[in-house]
Each structure stands twice: as structure tokens, then as C-alpha cells.
Scaffold this motif. Structure first.
Motif, mmCIF file in Angstrom:
data_model
loop_
_atom_site.group_PDB
_atom_site.id
_atom_site.type_symbol
_atom_site.label_atom_id
_atom_site.label_comp_id
_atom_site.label_asym_id
_atom_site.label_seq_id
_atom_site.Cartn_x
_atom_site.Cartn_y
_atom_site.Cartn_z
ATOM 1 N N TYR A 35 -3.791 -4.137 3.333
ATOM 2 C CA TYR A 35 -4.435 -3.105 4.438
ATOM 3 C C TYR A 35 -5.016 -2.072 3.329
ATOM 4 O O TYR A 35 -4.325 -1.692 2.289
ATOM 5 C CB TYR A 35 -3.054 -2.460 5.089
ATOM 6 N N GLU A 36 -6.018 -1.492 3.955
ATOM 7 C CA GLU A 36 -7.007 -0.574 3.069
ATOM 8 C C GLU A 36 -5.911 0.599 3.131
ATOM 9 O O GLU A 36 -5.430 1.095 4.017
ATOM 10 C CB GLU A 36 -8.084 -0.153 3.814
ATOM 11 N N LEU A 37 -5.995 1.250 1.841
ATOM 12 C CA LEU A 37 -5.212 2.478 1.513
ATOM 13 C C LEU A 37 -6.225 3.498 0.918
ATOM 14 O O LEU A 37 -6.543 3.503 -0.253
ATOM 15 C CB LEU A 37 -4.041 2.459 0.563
ATOM 16 N N ALA A 38 -6.925 4.438 1.771
ATOM 17 C CA ALA A 38 -7.725 5.186 1.319
ATOM 18 C C ALA A 38 -7.175 6.503 0.548
ATOM 19 O O ALA A 38 -5.766 6.488 0.954
ATOM 20 C CB ALA A 38 -8.645 5.978 2.624
ATOM 21 N N ASP A 39 -7.909 7.023 0.099
ATOM 22 C CA ASP A 39 -7.489 8.144 -1.035
ATOM 23 C C ASP A 39 -6.930 9.341 0.083
ATOM 24 O O ASP A 39 -7.979 9.554 1.027
ATOM 25 C CB ASP A 39 -8.721 8.929 -1.791
ATOM 26 N N GLY A 40 -5.923 9.904 -0.199
ATOM 27 C CA GLY A 40 -5.351 10.900 0.660
ATOM 28 C C GLY A 40 -4.519 10.478 1.612
ATOM 29 O O GLY A 40 -4.141 11.011 2.603
ATOM 30 N N ARG A 56 -1.353 7.538 -1.125
ATOM 31 C CA ARG A 56 -2.387 7.528 -2.130
ATOM 32 C C ARG A 56 -2.874 8.942 -2.723
ATOM 33 O O ARG A 56 -3.406 9.635 -1.601
ATOM 34 C CB ARG A 56 -3.488 6.567 -2.030
ATOM 35 N N ASN A 57 -2.944 9.255 -3.908
ATOM 36 C CA ASN A 57 -3.567 10.676 -4.047
ATOM 37 C C ASN A 57 -4.296 10.459 -5.399
ATOM 38 O O ASN A 57 -3.931 10.239 -6.663
ATOM 39 C CB ASN A 57 -2.416 11.621 -4.425
ATOM 40 N N GLY A 58 -5.753 10.042 -5.428
ATOM 41 C CA GLY A 58 -6.424 9.677 -6.263
ATOM 42 C C GLY A 58 -6.129 8.421 -7.021
ATOM 43 O O GLY A 58 -5.846 7.282 -6.307
ATOM 44 N N GLY A 59 -5.800 8.528 -8.209
ATOM 45 C CA GLY A 59 -5.209 7.447 -9.097
ATOM 46 C C GLY A 59 -3.748 7.407 -9.000
ATOM 47 O O GLY A 59 -3.094 6.572 -10.021
ATOM 48 N N PRO A 95 -11.538 0.855 -4.498
ATOM 49 C CA PRO A 95 -11.053 0.381 -3.068
ATOM 50 C C PRO A 95 -9.577 -0.089 -3.569
ATOM 51 O O PRO A 95 -9.317 -0.553 -4.437
ATOM 52 C CB PRO A 95 -12.014 -0.860 -3.009
ATOM 53 N N VAL A 96 -8.671 0.165 -2.716
ATOM 54 C CA VAL A 96 -7.259 -0.293 -2.758
ATOM 55 C C VAL A 96 -6.871 -0.653 -1.556
ATOM 56 O O VAL A 96 -6.889 -0.086 -0.478
ATOM 57 C CB VAL A 96 -6.486 1.239 -3.154
ATOM 58 N N TYR A 97 -6.024 -1.933 -1.703
ATOM 59 C CA TYR A 97 -5.548 -2.622 -0.527
ATOM 60 C C TYR A 97 -4.242 -2.796 -1.049
ATOM 61 O O TYR A 97 -3.656 -3.025 -2.160
ATOM 62 C CB TYR A 97 -6.485 -3.811 -0.078
ATOM 63 N N VAL A 98 -3.264 -2.752 0.180
ATOM 64 C CA VAL A 98 -1.901 -3.153 -0.032
ATOM 65 C C VAL A 98 -1.356 -4.320 0.757
ATOM 66 O O VAL A 98 -1.651 -4.599 2.016
ATOM 67 C CB VAL A 98 -0.875 -1.847 0.510
ATOM 68 N N HIS A 99 -0.855 -5.383 -0.035
ATOM 69 C CA HIS A 99 -0.205 -6.419 0.846
ATOM 70 C C HIS A 99 1.263 -6.645 0.350
ATOM 71 O O HIS A 99 1.727 -6.292 -0.716
ATOM 72 C CB HIS A 99 -1.138 -7.571 0.770
ATOM 73 N N LEU A 100 2.067 -7.405 1.097
ATOM 74 C CA LEU A 100 3.448 -7.613 0.862
ATOM 75 C C LEU A 100 3.556 -9.232 0.526
ATOM 76 O O LEU A 100 2.703 -9.993 1.222
ATOM 77 C CB LEU A 100 4.342 -7.511 2.188
ATOM 78 N N THR A 101 4.476 -9.670 -0.199
ATOM 79 C CA THR A 101 4.667 -10.975 -0.788
ATOM 80 C C THR A 101 6.237 -10.834 -1.064
ATOM 81 O O THR A 101 6.846 -9.962 -0.627
ATOM 82 C CB THR A 101 3.901 -11.463 -1.876
ATOM 83 N N GLY A 102 6.808 -11.674 -1.765
ATOM 84 C CA GLY A 102 8.083 -11.910 -1.989
ATOM 85 C C GLY A 102 8.818 -13.222 -2.766
ATOM 86 O O GLY A 102 7.950 -13.857 -3.214
ATOM 87 N N GLU A 103 9.694 -13.163 -2.743
ATOM 88 C CA GLU A 103 10.418 -14.253 -3.606
ATOM 89 C C GLU A 103 11.995 -14.567 -3.027
ATOM 90 O O GLU A 103 12.835 -13.725 -2.614
ATOM 91 C CB GLU A 103 10.579 -14.040 -4.930
ATOM 92 N N ALA A 104 12.393 -15.992 -2.767
ATOM 93 C CA ALA A 104 13.550 -16.264 -2.223
ATOM 94 C C ALA A 104 14.206 -15.462 -1.161
ATOM 95 O O ALA A 104 15.299 -14.916 -1.276
ATOM 96 C CB ALA A 104 14.620 -16.443 -3.492
ATOM 97 N N ALA A 105 13.406 -15.141 -0.156
ATOM 98 C CA ALA A 105 13.780 -14.454 1.059
ATOM 99 C C ALA A 105 13.142 -14.880 2.236
ATOM 100 O O ALA A 105 12.196 -15.461 2.065
ATOM 101 C CB ALA A 105 13.393 -12.909 0.602
ATOM 102 N N TYR A 106 13.458 -14.160 3.404
ATOM 103 C CA TYR A 106 12.618 -14.331 4.533
ATOM 104 C C TYR A 106 12.213 -12.989 4.991
ATOM 105 O O TYR A 106 13.237 -12.063 5.106
ATOM 106 C CB TYR A 106 13.401 -15.127 5.531
ATOM 107 N N ILE A 107 10.999 -12.457 5.064
ATOM 108 C CA ILE A 107 10.553 -11.197 5.352
ATOM 109 C C ILE A 107 9.654 -11.235 6.571
ATOM 110 O O ILE A 107 8.780 -11.904 6.770
ATOM 111 C CB ILE A 107 9.749 -10.897 4.184
#
Length: 524
Positions: free
Chosen positions: A377-382, A472-475, A506-518
Motif C-alpha cells: 500500500y502506497e505511503l505518500a509523504d505526510g 510518514r514524514n519525509g525520511g 516511493p514507499v509502500y507498506v506490506h504485511l508478512t509474518g511467521e508461525a502465525a495466522y494473520i
């Protein structure tokens, strides 16, 4: 083990060669937690074929036992406690860096010697409450052999049977280690054991800022040495080569019960092998059954050898023929005369929310590390993104939960996030739910948590509603979490992360995981 970024490179790769298990084959009957099948060297090696393997086996001359060197660098026969120090894990008291789960301190727990129960005479027994340290010296030329017998009552995913290296707790650079452990990196997330997982934080940095993280095992999707004696031997011959991932290895032979199971070298590279210079340099730590992160090993160890030279096939055969362990060794009485605690029963399957917009893993809480992902998911600055999800951990390790990744690429849920699947893919930062993370060369993060009792937090995360906002705020990115357990208990966490990203990145956020059900319920 904590940081596991480079395993993302191999979630779609793990070779399977059908081979016999130690002493008749062992399986894990206690519930536990990456990579799918291929043949070695990009498919050019026909070791994956049972027919090819059989014909090769017929063509090989019989291995003849040869005398072993009479001057091993280390030989622990465990006939007594000489040269051994009992240690245990304690809450991080500041003596190791923030983010390391435990400190390791001397323990007054008696070192348990199982008389007459070893491969040769007596054996060391760890009851799951302590580990053992011994003195180790450096081996600068990457030509060495490590061998020991083991019989595991319990070994957890990433938990150490033996772990050796420098700066294991990350107090200085470089960090190097080899960890004889268990993992779920076999075909279809099969449990495999033993695995020699290893790293060098300075080798391969031109390819990855985290250095190299290879591993080697029997390539058979099996567990060996669970409640049966098995001899593990691995031999490095000092010859350095560049593997398929662009990082250096030392050619390595992997044996079980004196038989060669896999060989990683310049002609048969794949991902397998052992990092260079793990045992080069001062300050080598050597632990049996314990490390700074994982569940303490429970079981027997005997006849631990370290040679500062590469043994031959015949010498490895001799190591095996020297042993004659009992089929059912009897553990000595634990401290205080009490029985070691039983392994916890696996948690029941998680409920399924049909309204979820995406799911990771399966309701029985099985998810290989980096084995599944949501969309990016795109995370725009600000801007701020708000995520709602259900997290059902298996309750075993702090990191057995969801993970948040910040990348330069909009990944899709049907393709694992890695450079193999996305041209130019790179990660600015990755944050685990348990206040730990990693990232690019400029990565920096701080964490504040409302809890101090990690056992209570881990129990809560076996059935938690999660509200997470990402701003997100810049970097700089700020992540606020609220974890609400099934009983209504709430815990909070704030993470502030910096990396090479700038306001124009460009910054995008995704979820992953381990040994779990999400279950991802919504993103706003």
C-alpha cells in the motif's frame, strides 16, 4: 534467530533429495515453524533425481575408515564437567544491546553428566533450563571440521544445539556465527533438522547490507536426531567461491552418521554452504544448547570435536564408527529432583473471519518466514495509513507474529516480496511486532512499549486484535500499535524508523509474518 532478512531470497527455493534418516529416520512428534523445491546450481545438478542419485551411489567406491588426527583443536568427551561452564538466559539487563532478547549469565545449575548414556561413555545432558559454554579459539583459514553426537528431546525453530561465533549479541562488528538448529525451510515448509545456519555481517555487503546468511542441511525434508542418536559432521575445505546469490561461501561437506548427505561448492552452489571467516578473529564465543534469542535445547550431546583441518570421508566414517550409543538413553535427574517441564501443546486452530480482505498463513498458525505477503500500500509523504488485523501467533517465539515491511516496490499478494520477483526491489526497513527490525544501510529505529513482561505479551498475541497506524514524514516513519487480547487487555508500542528514504522516495507498506495466522481486515 533474530534478523532473517535474506531468507526472503530463498522462500521459493529449497532442494529436496530423498535420503535415509539417521538410525532409521526421525520425526518431530511435538508441534513446532520457508523455501520450495529446486535442484542445486539452478537445476543443472541432477542430485534431485532419485534414479540419478542411485546410479551415482553405485558408482562411488566404498569409503574406508581412516585414522583421525590425534591433535583436535577441541575435544569435549563429557566424561566429566572439566572445561565446561553452566550458563542461563536472563532478562536483558543492559549488558547486551537493545533488541537482543536475553543476556547470558553464569548459572549455579549443576552440569548434568549422563553416566554411560553417551555415544562413547558419558554424555552431557541439558534439561532445557541451562546451557554450557566452553573456550574456543579462532580458525583463520576456513579449513576446519566440527562434529558431535546429539539426541534431542526438544529443539525449537532457530533454537541452538551448538552455536559458535563472534559478537553474537551484536555488541560489535562484524557479527559472525554458525548455529546448528531446526527450521521450516524444507519443501512446503517442512521441518528440517539439523540445519547449520550461519552468517557473516561483513561478507557480501556489496550485495546486501546485512551480509551473507546461508545454510546447509541434508536436503531431504526430514528431521534427524529427535529422540535418537545422530552424528553431525560438517567439513570446510578452505576453498572460497561465489554462490548463485553473488555472495561468497566456503566449500562445505555435510554428513550425518558418517555419510555424506550434501556437498556445496563452486560446481554445486545453490544457496547452500557456510560463510567465510566465521571463526576468524578474537572473541569467539562457544555455546552448547543456548543463545541470546531462542528456546534452550533439551537433550544429550557427546563427543564434540573441532579440528582445524578438513577431515576426509574416511576420517568422518571413523568418527561414526567410534560411537556406540544406547538406543534409549536415560536422562540424569534434573535440579531439585523434578522432571523437566513438558513441551506445551500446540494451540488450537484460529477462528476464520470471512470479512478479511487478505490472509497470511493458515488457521493452524503455520506461516513460513516471508512465505506470504499482502499487497503493498502506497505511503505518500505526510500521509497516514491505518491497518486493522487479527494476529494469531503460535505462542512459541516473540517473532512468531506479523511483520511490517517498507519497500520501494508495490508488491502483490500472489508474489513473495523479493528481488527475484520484482525488478529493483529493495527494503528501506522491516519491523517485527516484537519491537525488533532491520533495514538498509541508513536504518535506525527506536521502540517504546507499554509492557515489560514479554511472556504476557506473547500470550496476548496468540489471539490479538491489532490497530496500527503508519505515518510518514519525509525520511522518517512512525508506527503506533495497539494490541488487544481476547480478554480485553491492551498493550501499546511506538516505533520510529529512519532509512535512506527521502520525501521523494516511493514507499509502500506490506504485511508478512511467521508461525502465525494473520487476517488483514482493513486499510484506510
Amino acid at each position: 534467530m533474530k534478523t532473517k532478512k535474506l531468507l526472503a531470497l530463498i522462500t521459493a527455493l529449497a532442494a529436496a533429495v530423498s535420503m535415509a534418516a539417521c538410525n532409521g529416520g526421525g520425526t518431530d512428534d511435538t508441534g513446532a515453524n520457508e523455501p520450495a523445491a529446486t535442484t542445486a546450481a539452478g537445476g543443472d545438478n541432477d542430485a534431485g533425481s532419485a534414479d540419478a542419485g542411485s546410479s551415482e551411489e553405485e558408482a562411488k567406491p566404498e569409503v574406508v575408515a581412516e585414522p583421525i588426527p590425534d591433535n583436535p583443536l577441541i575435544h569435549l568427551d563429557f566424561e566429566s564437567t572439566d572445561g565446561l561452564r553452566a550458563v542461563t538466559q536472563v532478562e536483558n539487563d543492559g549488558s547486551v544491546p537493545e533488541g537482543i532478547t536475553f543476556a547470558i549469565k553464569d548459572s549455579d545449575h549443576p552440569i548434568l553428566i549422563a553416566e554411560g548414556q553417551g555415544a562413547v561413555g558419558n554424555a552431557l545432558y541439558l534439561d532445557g533450563k541451562y546451557g554450557v559454554d566452553f573456550d574456543m579459539v579462532q580458525i583463520p583459514d576456513d579449513s576446519y571440521t566440527i562434529s558431535f553426537w546429539y539426541n534431542a528431546d526438544r529443539v525449537s525453530t532457530y533454537g541452538p544445539v551448538v552455536q559458535i561465533g563472534r559478537n553474537l549479541a551484536g555488541a560489535a562488528d562484524p557479527v559472525t556465527w554458525l548455529n546448528v538448529t531446526k527450521s521450516t525451510w524444507g519443501d512446503n515448509s517442512a521441518d528440517i533438522f539439523p540445519v547449520v545456519w550461519n552468517r557473516n555481517s561483513s561478507i557480501g555487503t556489496e550485495v546486501s547490507a546485512d551480509g551473507v546468511w546461508p545454510w546447509i542441511y541434508a536436503m531431504d525434508n526430514m528431521e534427524h536426531g529427535k529422540r535418537e542418536w545422530c552424528l553431525l559432521t560438517f567439513v570446510l575445505d578452505g576453498n572460497r567461491y561465489v554462490a548463485d546469490d553473488g555472495m561468497e561461501r566456503i566449500a562445505t561437506r555435510f554428513y550425518l552418521d558418517g555419510e555424506l548427505k550434501w556437498e556445496a561448492n563452486a560446481e554445486n552452489m545453490y544457496y547452500q554452504g557456510i560463510s567465510p571467516e566465521i571463526l576468524a578473529g578474537d572473541g569467539i564465543e562457544a555455546h552448547i544448547g543456548i543463545n541470546y534469542w531462542d528456546t534452550i535445547y533439551k537433550g544429550f550431546i557427546d563427543e564434540l570435536y573441532v579440528f582445524d583441518e578438513a577431515l576426509t570421508d574416511g576420517q568422518v566414517k571413523t568418527l561414526f564408527e567410534m560411537g556406540n550409543p544406547p538406543a534409549s538413553p536415560v536422562a540424569p535427574e534434573s535440579e531439585g529432583g523434578s522432571e523437566p517441564e513438558a513441551e506445551p501443546e500446540p494451540l488450537p486452530a484460529a477462528p476464520v473471519d470471512s470479512s478479511a480482505i487478505d490472509t497470511l498463513g493458515t488457521p493452524d498458525r503455520v506461516l513460513g518466514f516471508w512465505g506470504d505477503t499482502t499487497d503493498g500500500y502506497e505511503l505518500a509523504d505526510g500521509a497516514t495509513l491505518k491497518f486493522k488485523l487479527n494476529n494469531y501467533s503460535d505462542g512459541v517465539n516473540n517473532w512468531d507474529n506479523f511483520v511490517v515491511a517498507f519497500t520501494n516496490t508495490a508488491v502483490k499478494t500472489d508474489l513473495v516480496a523479493s528481488p527475484d520477483n520484482y525488478d529493483g526491489y529493495a527494503e528501506y526497513a522491516v519491523l517485527r511486532a516484537d519491537a525488533f527490525g532491520w533495514g538498509d544501510e541508513a536504518y535506525d529505529a527506536s521502540f517504546e512499549m507499554s509492557w515489560t513482561d514479554w511472556a504476557a505479551w506473547l500470550a496476548l498475541m496468540t489471539d490479538a486484535d491489532v490497530d496500527m497506524s503508519v505515518t510518514r514524514n519525509g525520511g522518517e516513519v512512525t508506527v503506533n500499535y495497539t494490541f488487544t487480547g481476547a480478554d480485553g487487555t491492551a498493550m501499546t508500542e511506538t516505533a520510529v524508523v529512519k532509512s535512506t528514504m527521502t520525501a521523494d522516495s516511493p514507499v509502500y507498506v506490506h504485511l508478512t509474518g511467521e508461525a502465525a495466522y494473520i487476517e488483514l481486515l482493513s486499510v484506510e
